[in-house]
Design an enzyme around this catalytic site. Structure first.
Site, PDB file in Angstrom:
ATOM      1  N   GLY A 154       0.836  -1.189   0.000  1.00 51.29           N
ATOM      2  CA  GLY A 154       0.000   0.000   0.000  1.00 51.29           C
ATOM      3  C   GLY A 154       0.869   1.236   0.000  1.00 51.29           C
ATOM      4  N   TYR A 201       4.087  -3.028   2.288  1.00 56.56           N
ATOM      5  CA  TYR A 201       3.509  -2.321   3.439  1.00 56.56           C
ATOM      6  C   TYR A 201       3.036  -3.335   4.491  1.00 56.56           C
ATOM      7  CZ  TYR A 201       0.649   0.756   6.322  1.00 56.56           C
ATOM      8  OH  TYR A 201       0.121   1.443   7.391  1.00 56.56           O
ATOM      9  N   HIS A 242       7.440  -7.706  -4.328  1.00 63.15           N
ATOM     10  CA  HIS A 242       6.093  -8.122  -4.749  1.00 63.15           C
ATOM     11  C   HIS A 242       6.124  -9.480  -5.453  1.00 63.15           C
ATOM     12  CE1 HIS A 242       3.854  -4.485  -3.702  1.00 63.15           C
ATOM     13  NE2 HIS A 242       5.007  -3.879  -3.934  1.00 63.15           N
ATOM     14  N   ASP A 294     -19.364 -12.221 -19.948  1.00 64.19           N
ATOM     15  CA  ASP A 294     -19.931 -12.217 -18.600  1.00 64.19           C
ATOM     16  C   ASP A 294     -21.429 -12.512 -18.591  1.00 64.19           C
ATOM     17  OD1 ASP A 294     -17.386 -11.539 -17.945  1.00 64.19           O
ATOM     18  OD2 ASP A 294     -17.805  -9.415 -17.636  1.00 64.19           O
ATOM     19  N   LYS A 347     -12.160 -12.629 -14.179  1.00 65.53           N
ATOM     20  CA  LYS A 347     -12.486 -12.855 -15.585  1.00 65.53           C
ATOM     21  C   LYS A 347     -12.005 -14.226 -16.083  1.00 65.53           C
ATOM     22  CE  LYS A 347     -14.097 -10.787 -19.337  1.00 65.53           C
ATOM     23  NZ  LYS A 347     -15.255  -9.883 -19.377  1.00 65.53           N
TER      24      LYS A 347
END
Ligand code: XMP
Length: 517
Positions: A53, A81, A165, A223, A365
């Site tokens: 963050g 973070y 990350h 969708d 998705k």
């Protein structure tokens, strides 16, 4: 089912963490970090991941680590973070750093541990503050020249932290690190399979609608099709799907929807033939936002008419997917400015008196596509590229009329079929994970001079647009082979009457957008 809770501290990568965990077939949910405890605990998580963050733990109102997470006794992985929060909360020291470390870095694993593979690892860093001292009981697991404490862990409490990350592609072995946390440290079982997703949705839908009738608007998009297919699996003939043919569809699209629903699924499908109504409403309109508004309003009127004819079923299927749900409750991420009126086109107003059935509310998705395939929807429907609600109207620049639409439809079909043949449109899970592609033709309201045989021509121009994009927020133009472009151009001017020139759009987004209107 074993589940992981991800607390969102506002990193732009938080959704990626969730996708990585789901790809391991382990269910996880994202929660804003200050979500009421009961809601998070209802998931009965067997592990927590704290996201990165933009904050610093020293800011006055810095997001904190809720007590219940530590009280739960389950493993925790803090990312960026999240790691700094663990440090700050458990008695280590985080140092404000004047300089942001951003980009590629290499860390070295210092000793064998459950979280990190051994050796040197390429990682993606993006942090301001850094850890200067681990909390008591933690050992340093890896370091880099810039981050002496690049990863830490406490084997007794099973709390771990990484400064980099692991969820992004730029950390090549990041997936393995997350797998080690989820499977080895949390001992999760991979139970989130397409079959279990379908079974769970079916149960939920049945419990919600009982014996009532359900209406679904299908657009031919992924969708709405998968949502309707799931509801059909759950309640069969209680469902009626309505497809509004607005005359703004791509070549063969109506037939595809018809065959998918009637033949493949055996579902009740009503096709509202409304092309003329849309064309009448659009006559003389050239302003993009006006086109969108007219199409939105016409769609609603026709859909309401159909619902009335069907005796107004109390339930309506909506294809809302998980990213829409989490984005609306995410902390601190800036909400994108409205560049175009997007999502209210081809959608329904909120004050309709339907109760909503949202079977895709918890799916990403890629999961939607896999569920669609498992339910038996044809691949060309499940893997199709996104198509804007207002359809060809926003690709037919200038006036929208039948003649120009036909021209555009044909040019578009030539372009996309050549692309598909050359393997440039995504049609499987692996490809779509890297990049999604979108490609289409645009008809310009411009005439240019040409020569055909010995004749002068004065005809319209087709622009080709092909982009690669991860999320459609940014995009780059696709470096298509020149031979392919040449073939497409020559076919279009030869086969499409009224077009004598083809150009290729070489702008990225930003500064351009993907669509031309
Ligand atoms: P832009 O043109 O804004 O498009 O770069 C980003 C993505 O959104 C799609 N798009 C729409 N989708 N209704 C939709 O449902 C719309 O009005 C609309 N306009 C653009 C576009 O195709 C691209 O995938």
């Amino acid at each position: 089912m074993d589940s992981i809770a991800i607390l969102d501290y506002g990193s732009q990568y938080t959704q990626l963490i969730a996708r990585r965990v789901r790809e391991m077939q382990v269910y996880c949910e994202l929660f804003a970090w200050d979500t009421p405890r009961q809601r998070v605990e209802a998931l009965r998580p067997i592990g927590y991941i704290l996201s990165g963050g933009p904050s610093s733990v020293y800011e006055p109102d810095a997001p904190s680590l809720p007590d219940y997470v530590l009280e739960s006794g389950v493993p925790i992985l803090g990312i960026c973070y999240g790691m700094q929060l663990l440090t700050h909360t458990l008695g280590g020291r985080v140092a404000p750093s004047g300089k942001r470390e951003y980009g590629h870095a290499e860390i070295t694993t210092l000793h064998p541990n459950p979280l990190l593979p051994e050796g040197n690892l390429k990682v993606w860093m993006s942090h301001g503050d850094r850890i200067e001292q681990t909390p008591p009981g933690f050992s340093v697991l890896a370091s880099s020249p810039n981050s002496p404490i690049a990863a830490f862990g406490n084997a007794a409490t099973r709390y771990y932290g990484v400064q980099f990350h692991p969820e992004v592609h730029h950390t090549p072995r990041g997936k393995e690190i997350l797998q080690r946390f989820v499977f080895d440290i949390c001992a999760a079982h991979p139970e989130w399979t397409p079959e279990s997703i379908i079974n769970q949705s079916v149960e939920r839908i049945r419990a919600q609608v009982g014996k009532e009738r359900v209406l679904a608007g299908v657009s031919g998009g992924v969708d709405s099709s998968v949502a309707a297919a799931l509801v059909h699996r759950a309640v069969g003939s209680q469902l009626t799907a309505v497809f509004v043919d607005n005359g703004l569809l791509r070549l063969g699209e109506r037939e595809q929807v018809e065959s998918a629903f009637r033949k493949h699924l055996g579902a009740q499908l009503i096709i509202a033939d409304a092309a003329q109504e849309f064309l009448d409403a659009l006559a003389g309109i050239t302003e993009p936002e006006k086109k969108r508004r007219i199409i939105g309003a016409t769609f609603i009127r026709i859909f309401e008419e159909q619902a009335r004819v069907l005796g107004n079923p109390p339930f309506l299927v909506q294809g809302t997917i998980y990213p829409d749900v989490v984005e609306s409750s995410a902390p601190e991420r800036s909400k994108a400015a409205r560049i175009k009126t997007h999502h209210n086109v081809g959608g329904l107003p909120e004050d309709l008196s339907f109760q909503l059935v949202e079977p895709l509310r918890y799916l990403f998705k890629d999961e939607v596509r896999i569920v669609g395939e498992t339910l038996g929807l044809p691949a060309e429907l499940v893997w199709r590229q996104p198509f804007p609600g207002p359809g060809l109207a926003v690709r037919c620049l200038g006036e929208v009329n039948l003649e120009r639409l036909e021209r555009l439809r044909l040019a578009d079909a030539i372009f996309t079929s050549e692309l598909a043949q050359a393997g440039f449109l995504p049609h499987s899970r692996d490809e779509s994970e890297q990049t999604s592609a979108q490609a289409f033709a645009v008809l310009l309201p411009v005439q240019s001079v040409g020569v055909m045989g010995d004749q002068r021509t004065y005809h319209e121009v087709v622009a080709l647009r092909a982009v690669v994009s991860q999320d459609f927020m940014t995009a780059d133009w696709c470096r298509l082979p020149h031979d392919l472009l040449a073939r497409v151009a020559s076919r279009i001017v030869n086969e499409v009457q009224g077009v004598n020139r083809v150009v290729y759009d070489i702008t990225s987004k930003p500064p351009a957008t993907i669509e031309w209107e």
